[in-house]
Design a protein around this motif. Sequence first.
Motif, PDB file in Angstrom:
ATOM      1  N   GLU A 181       0.807  -1.217   0.000  1.00  0.00           N
ATOM      2  CA  GLU A 181       0.000   0.000   0.000  1.00  0.00           C
ATOM      3  C   GLU A 181       0.843   1.272   0.000  1.00  0.00           C
ATOM      4  OE1 GLU A 181      -3.768   2.027   0.172  1.00  0.00           O
ATOM      5  OE2 GLU A 181      -3.123   0.026  -0.414  1.00  0.00           O
ATOM      6  N   VAL A 182       1.982   1.268   0.686  1.00  0.00           N
ATOM      7  CA  VAL A 182       2.785   2.483   0.855  1.00  0.00           C
ATOM      8  C   VAL A 182       4.167   2.365   0.226  1.00  0.00           C
ATOM      9  CG1 VAL A 182       3.866   4.025   2.549  1.00  0.00           C
ATOM     10  CG2 VAL A 182       1.538   3.175   2.934  1.00  0.00           C
ATOM     11  N   VAL A 183       4.896   1.301   0.553  1.00  0.00           N
ATOM     12  CA  VAL A 183       6.257   1.163   0.034  1.00  0.00           C
ATOM     13  C   VAL A 183       6.266   1.178  -1.487  1.00  0.00           C
ATOM     14  CG1 VAL A 183       8.251  -0.390  -0.113  1.00  0.00           C
ATOM     15  CG2 VAL A 183       7.136   0.010   2.090  1.00  0.00           C
ATOM     16  N   SER A 184       5.222   0.643  -2.108  1.00  0.00           N
ATOM     17  CA  SER A 184       5.169   0.615  -3.570  1.00  0.00           C
ATOM     18  C   SER A 184       5.308   2.013  -4.177  1.00  0.00           C
ATOM     19  CB  SER A 184       3.870  -0.041  -4.042  1.00  0.00           C
ATOM     20  OG  SER A 184       2.743   0.660  -3.552  1.00  0.00           O
ATOM     21  N   HIS A 185       4.755   3.022  -3.515  1.00  0.00           N
ATOM     22  CA  HIS A 185       4.878   4.392  -4.024  1.00  0.00           C
ATOM     23  C   HIS A 185       6.340   4.831  -4.068  1.00  0.00           C
ATOM     24  CE1 HIS A 185       0.605   5.463  -4.201  1.00  0.00           C
ATOM     25  NE2 HIS A 185       0.459   4.742  -3.091  1.00  0.00           N
ATOM     26  N   PHE A 186       7.086   4.489  -3.038  1.00  0.00           N
ATOM     27  CA  PHE A 186       8.485   4.912  -2.971  1.00  0.00           C
ATOM     28  C   PHE A 186       9.366   4.074  -3.892  1.00  0.00           C
ATOM     29  CE2 PHE A 186       6.453   6.518   0.791  1.00  0.00           C
ATOM     30  CZ  PHE A 186       6.874   7.838   0.780  1.00  0.00           C
ATOM     31  N   LEU A 187       8.969   2.850  -4.157  1.00  0.00           N
ATOM     32  CA  LEU A 187       9.681   2.060  -5.160  1.00  0.00           C
ATOM     33  C   LEU A 187       9.423   2.609  -6.560  1.00  0.00           C
ATOM     34  CD1 LEU A 187       9.150  -1.552  -3.791  1.00  0.00           C
ATOM     35  CD2 LEU A 187      11.211  -0.140  -3.633  1.00  0.00           C
ATOM     36  N   PHE A 188       8.196   3.061  -6.810  1.00  0.00           N
ATOM     37  CA  PHE A 188       7.912   3.718  -8.096  1.00  0.00           C
ATOM     38  C   PHE A 188       8.766   4.972  -8.249  1.00  0.00           C
ATOM     39  CE2 PHE A 188       5.624   7.240 -10.128  1.00  0.00           C
ATOM     40  CZ  PHE A 188       5.637   6.784 -11.436  1.00  0.00           C
ATOM     41  N   LEU A 189       8.826   5.799  -7.214  1.00  0.00           N
ATOM     42  CA  LEU A 189       9.653   7.003  -7.243  1.00  0.00           C
ATOM     43  C   LEU A 189      11.110   6.644  -7.516  1.00  0.00           C
ATOM     44  CD1 LEU A 189      10.241  10.013  -6.739  1.00  0.00           C
ATOM     45  CD2 LEU A 189      10.284   9.490  -4.283  1.00  0.00           C
ATOM     46  N   THR A 190      11.587   5.593  -6.857  1.00  0.00           N
ATOM     47  CA  THR A 190      12.971   5.160  -7.024  1.00  0.00           C
ATOM     48  C   THR A 190      13.223   4.716  -8.456  1.00  0.00           C
ATOM     49  OG1 THR A 190      13.051   4.469  -4.710  1.00  0.00           O
ATOM     50  CG2 THR A 190      14.714   3.546  -6.171  1.00  0.00           C
ATOM     51  N   ARG A 191      12.293   3.952  -9.015  1.00  0.00           N
ATOM     52  CA  ARG A 191      12.433   3.481 -10.399  1.00  0.00           C
ATOM     53  C   ARG A 191      12.472   4.658 -11.361  1.00  0.00           C
ATOM     54  NH1 ARG A 191      13.353   2.544 -14.741  1.00  0.00           N
ATOM     55  NH2 ARG A 191      12.823   0.769 -16.099  1.00  0.00           N
ATOM     56  N   ARG A 192      11.632   5.643 -11.145  1.00  0.00           N
ATOM     57  CA  ARG A 192      11.600   6.813 -12.033  1.00  0.00           C
ATOM     58  C   ARG A 192      12.885   7.640 -11.920  1.00  0.00           C
ATOM     59  NH1 ARG A 192       6.576   9.292 -14.210  1.00  0.00           N
ATOM     60  NH2 ARG A 192       5.713   7.515 -15.379  1.00  0.00           N
ATOM     61  N   GLN A 193      13.390   7.769 -10.715  1.00  0.00           N
ATOM     62  CA  GLN A 193      14.543   8.635 -10.498  1.00  0.00           C
ATOM     63  C   GLN A 193      15.873   7.973 -10.832  1.00  0.00           C
ATOM     64  OE1 GLN A 193      14.915  11.947  -9.152  1.00  0.00           O
ATOM     65  NE2 GLN A 193      12.737  12.189  -9.594  1.00  0.00           N
ATOM     66  N   LEU A 194      15.988   6.671 -10.567  1.00  0.00           N
ATOM     67  CA  LEU A 194      17.308   6.034 -10.592  1.00  0.00           C
ATOM     68  C   LEU A 194      17.461   4.895 -11.585  1.00  0.00           C
ATOM     69  CD1 LEU A 194      17.932   5.942  -6.736  1.00  0.00           C
ATOM     70  CD2 LEU A 194      18.744   7.658  -8.370  1.00  0.00           C
ATOM     71  N   GLY A 195      16.373   4.214 -11.943  1.00  0.00           N
ATOM     72  CA  GLY A 195      16.508   3.122 -12.896  1.00  0.00           C
ATOM     73  C   GLY A 195      15.946   1.812 -12.382  1.00  0.00           C
ATOM     74  N   PRO A 196      16.139   0.733 -13.149  1.00  0.00           N
ATOM     75  CA  PRO A 196      15.539  -0.565 -12.817  1.00  0.00           C
ATOM     76  C   PRO A 196      15.889  -1.069 -11.426  1.00  0.00           C
ATOM     77  CG  PRO A 196      16.437  -0.590 -15.037  1.00  0.00           C
ATOM     78  CD  PRO A 196      16.880   0.707 -14.412  1.00  0.00           C
ATOM     79  N   LEU A 197      14.913  -1.722 -10.803  1.00  0.00           N
ATOM     80  CA  LEU A 197      15.039  -2.214  -9.432  1.00  0.00           C
ATOM     81  C   LEU A 197      15.449  -3.676  -9.423  1.00  0.00           C
ATOM     82  CD1 LEU A 197      11.667  -0.765  -8.095  1.00  0.00           C
ATOM     83  CD2 LEU A 197      13.931   0.289  -7.851  1.00  0.00           C
ATOM     84  N   ALA A 198      16.284  -4.041  -8.451  1.00  0.00           N
ATOM     85  CA  ALA A 198      16.647  -5.444  -8.235  1.00  0.00           C
ATOM     86  C   ALA A 198      16.769  -5.683  -6.744  1.00  0.00           C
ATOM     87  CB  ALA A 198      17.956  -5.778  -8.942  1.00  0.00           C
ATOM     88  N   LEU A 199      16.050  -6.661  -6.235  1.00  0.00           N
ATOM     89  CA  LEU A 199      16.090  -6.987  -4.813  1.00  0.00           C
ATOM     90  C   LEU A 199      17.265  -7.914  -4.531  1.00  0.00           C
ATOM     91  CD1 LEU A 199      14.702  -6.859  -2.017  1.00  0.00           C
ATOM     92  CD2 LEU A 199      13.413  -8.903  -2.697  1.00  0.00           C
ATOM     93  N   GLU A 200      18.053  -7.581  -3.509  1.00  0.00           N
ATOM     94  CA  GLU A 200      19.194  -8.410  -3.129  1.00  0.00           C
ATOM     95  C   GLU A 200      18.870  -9.294  -1.934  1.00  0.00           C
ATOM     96  OE1 GLU A 200      22.533  -5.755  -2.679  1.00  0.00           O
ATOM     97  OE2 GLU A 200      22.900  -5.773  -4.845  1.00  0.00           O
ATOM     98  N   GLU A 201      18.266  -8.731  -0.903  1.00  0.00           N
ATOM     99  CA  GLU A 201      17.853  -9.525   0.247  1.00  0.00           C
ATOM    100  C   GLU A 201      16.764  -8.781   1.012  1.00  0.00           C
ATOM    101  OE1 GLU A 201      20.912 -10.249   3.075  1.00  0.00           O
ATOM    102  OE2 GLU A 201      21.259  -8.130   3.530  1.00  0.00           O
ATOM    103  N   ALA A 202      15.970  -9.538   1.759  1.00  0.00           N
ATOM    104  CA  ALA A 202      14.881  -8.921   2.524  1.00  0.00           C
ATOM    105  C   ALA A 202      14.511  -9.806   3.696  1.00  0.00           C
ATOM    106  CB  ALA A 202      13.668  -8.683   1.631  1.00  0.00           C
TER     107      ALA A 202
END
Length: 325
Positions: A181-202
Amino acid sequence: MAAIALGIIGFGIMGERLLRAALDHAAAHVRPVGVWDPSPAAAARLAEVAPGVPMLEGAAAVIEACDCLYVAAPPRAHLPLAEAALGAGKAVFLEKPLAVDLAEARAFVAKAEALGARAAVNFPMASSPAVAQLSAWREEGATGPAESLAIEVAFARWPRGWQQEAATWLSRRAEGGFTREVVSHFLFLTRRQLGPLALEEARVTWPGRDASETAIAARLTAGGLPVTLSGGVGTTEKDDHNTWTLRGPAGAIRLRDWSFAERLGADDGWHGAPDALPNEKMRPLVLKRQLASVAAMTRGKVHGLATLREALEVQEVVEAILASG
């Protein structure tokens, strides 16, 4: 140019917000022609909020009446409604996530792209003046070459106080949780600002049974840049607190609490943009811009809304984080 006819399915918090914005701020761009929600309470609220907008007899009636369908129902209904609207030749504006099932989301996006469908997803940061300020500062060299990003979200409780009417699904593991609900917004912002996303660990903390997550911690990359992500429930007294902080050799900038663009000063203090507004005052401006873009998208024109592909990339990362627990 005539305003496009907008239909709304789902008259919860988001459906009402967008309808109010359409009526109060974006009448030049969109014209609400009908709403459908099966809840009697939603019908009563619509009659109070917008007595001139009819509650139609079903989803099919809304799709028939509109040029563009806004889907603000719970996630399980997103794709069936979107497919029905696209099949009828209408444009679609979706809430995130695209779907509950990732395979279904991937198939939907691939088909929609192949058909050249007019469809977009409601990530309001695509139209945020605060995000535009961050971009301007980056262009001015405020950080220099970006070196790291930190995303932090915190909540007094989940769902947030204003979301309690939707707690039946927002508090559940299958469709809800603050990561979707919330983190997705900041991941979208990150993708727009910096480029493709890749998860390393969680890591994810689950409270038990089918309840949604209470804490997450993750390491990602965005365009190769290291990103740290953390979030938790019961970690702040605020209903909702968040920061998106980008650092580089020349300094740091951040987005705080959704709408405050801030820059780190020589005094090591954070200094806001002079025209910054709190989120409740910024939201109508953002939604007005979103709806102007919805009208452009519906007409087949260039727009800045989140694409289906961007929304799918964000959902891939969100679900990978949740699956790690």
